[in-house]
Write a protein that holds these residues in place. Structure first.
Motif, PDB file in Angstrom:
ATOM      1  N   TYR A 108      53.069  62.261  21.535  1.00  0.00           N
ATOM      2  CA  TYR A 108      52.217  62.699  22.629  1.00  0.00           C
ATOM      3  C   TYR A 108      52.983  63.158  23.855  1.00  0.00           C
ATOM      4  CZ  TYR A 108      49.217  59.770  19.714  1.00  0.00           C
ATOM      5  OH  TYR A 108      48.570  59.197  18.660  1.00  0.00           O
ATOM      6  N   PHE A 109      54.238  62.745  23.965  1.00  0.00           N
ATOM      7  CA  PHE A 109      55.029  63.098  25.140  1.00  0.00           C
ATOM      8  C   PHE A 109      56.377  63.650  24.693  1.00  0.00           C
ATOM      9  CE2 PHE A 109      52.296  59.518  26.320  1.00  0.00           C
ATOM     10  CZ  PHE A 109      51.586  60.070  27.378  1.00  0.00           C
ATOM     11  N   THR A 114      60.177  58.858  30.639  1.00  0.00           N
ATOM     12  CA  THR A 114      60.335  57.444  30.944  1.00  0.00           C
ATOM     13  C   THR A 114      59.002  56.731  30.811  1.00  0.00           C
ATOM     14  OG1 THR A 114      59.903  57.757  33.288  1.00  0.00           O
ATOM     15  CG2 THR A 114      62.195  57.986  32.558  1.00  0.00           C
ATOM     16  N   SER A 115      59.072  55.390  30.826  1.00  0.00           N
ATOM     17  CA  SER A 115      57.851  54.593  30.702  1.00  0.00           C
ATOM     18  C   SER A 115      56.931  54.813  31.892  1.00  0.00           C
ATOM     19  CB  SER A 115      58.207  53.101  30.584  1.00  0.00           C
ATOM     20  OG  SER A 115      58.927  52.671  31.732  1.00  0.00           O
ATOM     21  N   ALA A 116      57.485  55.003  33.078  1.00  0.00           N
ATOM     22  CA  ALA A 116      56.654  55.220  34.267  1.00  0.00           C
ATOM     23  C   ALA A 116      55.919  56.550  34.177  1.00  0.00           C
ATOM     24  CB  ALA A 116      57.525  55.174  35.521  1.00  0.00           C
ATOM     25  N   GLN A 117      56.652  57.590  33.677  1.00  0.00           N
ATOM     26  CA  GLN A 117      56.009  58.905  33.556  1.00  0.00           C
ATOM     27  C   GLN A 117      54.916  58.873  32.495  1.00  0.00           C
ATOM     28  OE1 GLN A 117      59.512  61.164  32.639  1.00  0.00           O
ATOM     29  NE2 GLN A 117      59.951  61.671  34.813  1.00  0.00           N
ATOM     30  N   GLN A 120      51.857  57.061  33.853  1.00  0.00           N
ATOM     31  CA  GLN A 120      51.090  57.859  34.808  1.00  0.00           C
ATOM     32  C   GLN A 120      50.233  58.884  34.087  1.00  0.00           C
ATOM     33  OE1 GLN A 120      50.836  57.322  38.119  1.00  0.00           O
ATOM     34  NE2 GLN A 120      49.210  58.868  38.009  1.00  0.00           N
ATOM     35  N   ALA A 121      50.826  59.491  33.026  1.00  0.00           N
ATOM     36  CA  ALA A 121      50.068  60.482  32.261  1.00  0.00           C
ATOM     37  C   ALA A 121      48.857  59.828  31.594  1.00  0.00           C
ATOM     38  CB  ALA A 121      50.975  61.123  31.225  1.00  0.00           C
ATOM     39  N   LEU A 122      49.049  58.638  31.029  1.00  0.00           N
ATOM     40  CA  LEU A 122      47.933  57.935  30.389  1.00  0.00           C
ATOM     41  C   LEU A 122      46.869  57.544  31.418  1.00  0.00           C
ATOM     42  CD1 LEU A 122      49.926  55.617  27.943  1.00  0.00           C
ATOM     43  CD2 LEU A 122      48.425  57.502  27.293  1.00  0.00           C
ATOM     44  N   ARG A 123      47.318  57.168  32.585  1.00  0.00           N
ATOM     45  CA  ARG A 123      46.378  56.785  33.629  1.00  0.00           C
ATOM     46  C   ARG A 123      45.558  57.999  34.077  1.00  0.00           C
ATOM     47  NH1 ARG A 123      49.768  54.204  36.317  1.00  0.00           N
ATOM     48  NH2 ARG A 123      49.358  52.132  35.432  1.00  0.00           N
ATOM     49  N   ASP A 124      46.227  59.180  34.097  1.00  0.00           N
ATOM     50  CA  ASP A 124      45.522  60.404  34.465  1.00  0.00           C
ATOM     51  C   ASP A 124      44.434  60.742  33.451  1.00  0.00           C
ATOM     52  OD1 ASP A 124      47.095  60.558  36.688  1.00  0.00           O
ATOM     53  OD2 ASP A 124      48.526  61.995  35.807  1.00  0.00           O
ATOM     54  N   ARG A 125      44.677  60.332  32.175  1.00  0.00           N
ATOM     55  CA  ARG A 125      43.688  60.599  31.135  1.00  0.00           C
ATOM     56  C   ARG A 125      42.568  59.542  31.132  1.00  0.00           C
ATOM     57  NH1 ARG A 125      47.635  61.580  25.903  1.00  0.00           N
ATOM     58  NH2 ARG A 125      48.918  63.256  26.795  1.00  0.00           N
ATOM     59  N   GLY A 132      48.944  50.423  31.459  1.00  0.00           N
ATOM     60  CA  GLY A 132      49.547  49.169  31.903  1.00  0.00           C
ATOM     61  C   GLY A 132      50.517  48.605  30.892  1.00  0.00           C
ATOM     62  N   LEU A 133      50.154  48.757  29.596  1.00  0.00           N
ATOM     63  CA  LEU A 133      51.044  48.246  28.538  1.00  0.00           C
ATOM     64  C   LEU A 133      52.356  49.013  28.518  1.00  0.00           C
ATOM     65  CD1 LEU A 133      51.555  46.479  26.046  1.00  0.00           C
ATOM     66  CD2 LEU A 133      50.338  48.181  24.679  1.00  0.00           C
ATOM     67  N   VAL A 134      52.284  50.375  28.601  1.00  0.00           N
ATOM     68  CA  VAL A 134      53.503  51.193  28.569  1.00  0.00           C
ATOM     69  C   VAL A 134      54.330  50.957  29.828  1.00  0.00           C
ATOM     70  CG1 VAL A 134      54.373  53.557  28.578  1.00  0.00           C
ATOM     71  CG2 VAL A 134      52.481  52.932  27.057  1.00  0.00           C
TER      72      VAL A 134
END
Length: 692
Positions: A108-109, A114-117, A120-125, A132-134
């Motif tokens: 998917y990426f 990085t885990s932070a990036q 953030q992408a998952l949070r945007d979705r 939170g897990l990633v």
């Protein structure tokens, strides 16, 4: 002191140091017949409380402080390494999980995210839970996979800390063994020394098997309990502390959940322990009674068979054995409940930690490795509590045994010797009883206001019915008991002003009850030789020939090297008595006490031994207790005792002429002998008429 000194010059009563009060020993039997070998009763069991007994055991570890410090240091190191293990394993789990997750996220990426990036992408979705897990995977890089080099380093550290923990634990266990064995050795030394300081009255009231059980079984049980609980207990406490610190560091919430079960565990363990402790006390008391019964039946097994008491002996054994079985079953069963109960509480704790930890991983509040480590820590946390609970039965058993040993150590001792004590010069052997009174019990007087003087070299025979106080009289000379009033002097010196060792080193004693120990015949004979005195081979053989020991020993396959057991079963009762007489010959004391010393020898041997004893008594003060009056005709003075008093005193001829108590005793024995001869004649049938 010189022979010219008067008794008053040798030792003035006014100059004697003040003596402590003498406790009255309890009466052991009717009259003097109780003697030192009277009947024995079982003591009442009175248990001390668990806490004071445990603290008293701990005080015995005081001299092992530096070893205890080493054990503590090694245990701390071992626990620290063991506590570090789960955290390291959790890091390894995180490395694997991060690697697997990075491969999954590569779909998917783009690689290198990085885990932070990615979070953030998952949070945007709108996928905040997955975000939170990633995000909790700090070292995750999409597409990198598992970092096997880092994983190998972590596994290496895990192996190293667990090996170090085992080594430290091994060292702690070895030092603990030294601590326990040194402590128990000192405890045995104390018990041995205590036994020598106890008065004769203590052993009169205790069955031998009971005393032996305290000295052997109970001390061994204390050693076993200390060995199995000491290192484990320290390890368990430190493990609980260390694990608890790490648990709060990882997750305070899960740590509180884990702690919530501790009060329940403590309550369960305490409640069960309170109910099982009395059972352990009863278990070891029953063990002592059973040992006493077995010892008595084994010692007297011949008489048990002769009088047909096998069935009653078996019934008594079954009763004691059943009592021990019930007490042991109750003690072990009740204490055994602790471990499964603690295991149940531990499993509840495990379930709570696993459920809450899983929810925290799912929400990204914790890493999977931390939850895995925490679950391991929760096991490490509950396991020591379970171990401590399971050790409670061992600890209770050990404390119950320690209480019995402490009861022996706390028993009243005999009156201590005076410091400084009076000293004897060359002993002449003048013994004087001056207004002596004594009783085993205040309400039953035995000897009252007795006055008697035995000059050096005299032979004094003491006769009288059973219970008259004959053996008690010589026990007072030996200071097996101290007089209640008056005094007994040796060469003018109050015997209470002398040390018991100094007094007894000048007295030789041959008892009716013979005693031999496991060893060769020569070792048994030389046992009587005083320290500092040497006896060469010629003197040794002269003594054995004089007592007619040499004759029967030469017939044995190994001669004087023949090994006797503690029962002396390889020689007859008469031969054992000859051995004890020879032992007194070799002791060569200035004062002799012969308590029915020829009771087990035949008539012919008795005459020979009497001749030898006459030679032995020459120049020595001798006290002879006898029932067969024919053996004391040549005594310088014969004392006739009744009810603790001297009713007659004189030579054999004088007392017969007086027609008193001695004459009656002599006539009764003579009449008995004549009656026996007449019965033998009647039993042989009618006397044939004379020829012619």
């Amino acid at each position: 002191m010189s022979d010219q000194q008067t008794p008053d010059e040798q030792k003035s009563p006014a100059a004697a140091p003040e003596r402590p009060a003498v406790p009255r020993p309890p009466r052991r039997g009717p009259g003097g017949g109780g003697g030192p070998f009277g009947g024995m009763g079982m003591p009442a069991e009175k248990a001390m409380s668990f806490g004071p007994s445990l603290r008293r055991i701990a005080r015995y570890l005081g001299s092992e402080r530096w070893r205890v410090a080493v054990v503590a240091l090694m245990t701390v190191a071992s626990v620290a390494a063991a506590v570090a293990g789960p955290k390291l394993l959790g890091s390894a789990t995180n490395v694997i999980f991060d690697g697997v997750t990075s491969k999954m996220l590569a779909r998917y990426f783009p690689a290198g995210t990085t885990s932070a990036q990615a979070a953030q992408a998952l949070r945007d979705r709108g996928e905040s839970t997955q975000a939170g897990l990633v995000e909790s995977m700090k070292g995750l890089v999409v597409g990198h996979g598992v970092d096997f080099h880092r994983l190998a380093v972590i596994i290496g550290w895990v192996i190293a800390v667990y090996v170090a923990s085992s080594v430290f634990q091994w060292v702690a266990g070895r030092v603990t063994t030294m601590i326990v064995q040194n402590t128990v050795r000192r405890l045995r030394d104390e018990v041995e020394a205590k036994l020598h300081r106890l008065p004769l009255s203590y052993f009169d009231k205790q069955a031998r098997g009971e005393v032996l059980s305290r000295v052997t079984n109970d001390i061994d049980n204390v050693a076993q309990s200390m060995q199995q609980t000491l290192s484990q207990l320290v390890n368990a406490v430190l493990t609980v502390v260390g694990v608890l610190v790490v648990m709060f560091w990882i997750s305070p919430l899960l740590a509180v959940i884990a702690l919530a079960t501790v009060p329940v565990s403590v309550w369960l363990a305490t409640a069960i322990a309170k109910r099982s402790q009395p059972q352990f006390i009863q278990q070891w008391a029953s063990t002592g009674r059973l040992n006493a019964h077995i010892e008595e039946m084994f010692t007297g097994h011949t008489l048990v068979k002769v009088y047909g008491h096998q069935r009653s002996a078996i019934e008594d054994f079954d009763t004691e054995n059943e009592g021990l079985y019930k007490a042991s079953f109750r003690a072990q069963f009740m204490s055994g409940i602790i471990q499964p109960a603690m295991g149940f509480v531990g499993n509840l704790n495990y379930v709570l930690v696993a459920v809450v930890g899983g929810l925290k991983v799912a929400t990204g509040q914790m890493s999977l490795g931390d939850v895995q480590a925490f679950i391991q820590y929760s096991r490490q946390f509950t396991q020591p509590l379970t171990q401590v609970a399971s050790m409670m039965n061992l600890l209770q058993s050990g404390v119950a045994s320690a209480e019995r040993v402490f009861e022996l150590l706390d028993a009243d001792e005999q009156t201590p010797d005076l410091v400084p004590a009076a000293e004897l010069g060359p002993v002449r052997g003048r013994v004087a009883f001056e207004d002596v009174s004594f009783s085993y019990s205040p309400d039953a007087p035995l000897i009252e206001h007795l006055d008697l003087v035995v000059e050096p070299g005299q032979t004094v025979a003491i006769v009288g019915p059973t219970g008259a106080g004959k053996t008690t009289l010589v026990n007072l000379v030996m200071r097996f008991y101290d007089v209640d009033a008056g005094r007994i002097t040796l060469d003018g010196v109050d015997t209470r002003d002398l040390t018991r060792a100094d007094l007894r080193s000048n007295v030789g004693m041959v008892l009716q009850d013979t005693w031999v120990f496991k060893g060769t015949i020569e070792e048994n004979l030389r046992y009587g030789i005083r320290e500092g005195r040497t006896v060469d081979e010629a003197e040794f053989l002269a003594a054995t020939e004089a007592t007619h020991v040499d004759g029967f020993v030469r017939t044995l396959p190994d001669g004087y090297a023949t090994v006797l057991d503690d029962e002396g079963s390889s020689v007859s009762a008469g031969e054992k008595q000859l051995l004890t007489i020879a032992r007194a010959f070799l002791a060569d004391p200035p004062i002799l006490i012969l308590d029915e010393a020829t009771s087990s020898v035949d008539t012919r041997t008795e005459l020979l031994v009497q001749n030898a004893m006459n030679a032995l008594r020459a120049g020595r003060t001798s006290f002879v207790i006898a029932h067969r009056l024919s053996t004391i005709r040549d005594a310088d003075t014969i004392l006739v005792m009744e009810h603790g008093s001297i009713v007659e005193q004189g030579t054999h001829g004088d007392l017969l002429a007086a027609g008193g108590a001695y004459a009656r005793l002599y006539e009764s024995q003579f009449a008995g002998a004549v009656a026996d001869e007449e019965d033998a004649v009647v039993g042989a049938g009618p006397v044939p008429p004379a020829a012619g």
